[in-house]
Design an enzyme around this catalytic site. Structure first.
Site, short mmCIF file in Angstrom:
data_model
loop_
_atom_site.label_atom_id
_atom_site.label_comp_id
_atom_site.label_asym_id
_atom_site.label_seq_id
_atom_site.Cartn_x
_atom_site.Cartn_y
_atom_site.Cartn_z
N ASP A 1 13.50 19.19 28.95
CA ASP A 1 13.53 19.34 27.35
C ASP A 1 14.90 19.83 26.96
OD1 ASP A 1 10.86 21.07 26.03
OD2 ASP A 1 13.06 21.56 25.07
N ILE A 2 15.28 19.36 25.73
CA ILE A 2 16.49 19.51 25.45
C ILE A 2 16.92 21.17 24.40
CG2 ILE A 2 15.82 19.09 22.48
CD1 ILE A 2 18.29 17.10 22.79
N HIS B 1 2.06 15.40 25.76
CA HIS B 1 3.27 15.99 26.47
C HIS B 1 2.71 17.87 27.61
CE1 HIS B 1 4.57 17.63 22.65
NE2 HIS B 1 4.85 18.93 23.43
P1 AMP Z 1 6.55 21.05 21.40
O1 AMP Z 1 6.47 22.23 20.11
O2 AMP Z 1 4.58 21.72 22.38
O3 AMP Z 1 5.26 20.38 20.50
O4 AMP Z 1 6.96 20.63 21.93
C1 AMP Z 1 8.44 19.81 21.45
C2 AMP Z 1 10.06 19.69 22.38
O5 AMP Z 1 9.92 18.92 22.75
C3 AMP Z 1 9.93 20.72 22.12
O6 AMP Z 1 10.28 22.22 23.45
C4 AMP Z 1 11.46 20.13 21.43
O7 AMP Z 1 12.33 21.21 22.52
C5 AMP Z 1 11.18 19.15 22.92
N1 AMP Z 1 12.38 18.12 22.35
C6 AMP Z 1 11.98 17.37 20.86
N2 AMP Z 1 13.28 16.52 21.11
C7 AMP Z 1 13.97 16.21 22.36
C8 AMP Z 1 14.06 15.25 23.17
N3 AMP Z 1 15.23 14.19 22.16
N4 AMP Z 1 14.83 15.17 24.55
C9 AMP Z 1 14.02 16.23 25.07
N5 AMP Z 1 13.39 17.35 24.20
C10 AMP Z 1 12.94 16.88 23.32
#
Ligand code: AMP
Ligand code: ZN
Length: 134
Positions: free
Chosen positions: A32-33, A100
């Protein structure tokens, strides 16, 4: 949202970079970023599904199998436990609308709280059961 606007589809097809932890034919696991907890990992299907409501059973099985594989890998690396979380729908906190599962590996009980205690004041269980049973 169209698949080609989806950030996770872009990660799958190589248009966006990611720190890949594991990949097979159907799934991908990457960091996760957010950098909010050490090892925060996302597991996704390589095909676009918005969330658990619409994911087909085959891909859902593959995603949970990869989630187990990565969780066991983290245990072998020395983590004691994992929280596995999913938000399906914006009211549940979903912000990226490509299915996810979050894996949050834990070194000990106090490093962060991904499992908060709630107020325990919902209606009685029999009343809930009467409304919810299938
Ligand atoms: P959710 O709130 O459960 O939809 O989680 C989405 C997750 O995606 C968050 O924890 C973000 O930090 C993560 N995220 C968004 N863009 C990216 C990316 N490009 N690479 C890795 N993680 C990401
Ligand atoms: Zn997608």
């Amino acid at each position: 949202m169209k698949d080609n606007d989806c950030i996770f589809c872009k990660i799958v097809n190589g248009e966006c970079p990611s720190y890949k932890i594991f990949e097979n034919e159907y799934t991908l696991a990457f960091l996760d970023i957010s950098k909010d907890t050490f090892g925060h990992t996302l597991v996704i299907p390589k095909k676009h599904f918005e969330n658990v409501f619409e994911c087909d059973d085959f891909y859902l099985q593959e995603v949970i199998k990869t989630t187990k594989l990565v969780a066991n890998h983290y245990k072998n690396l020395g983590f004691k436990a994992v929280n596995i979380l999913n938000a399906s729908g914006k009211e549940a906190g979903q912000s990226v609308f490509h299915l996810h599962f979050h894996i949050l590996p834990k070194m000990d009980a106090t490093d962060f709280d991904a499992w908060p205690k709630f107020k325990n004041d919902a209606e009685d269980l029999e009343s809930q059961w009467n409304k919810l049973k299938m």
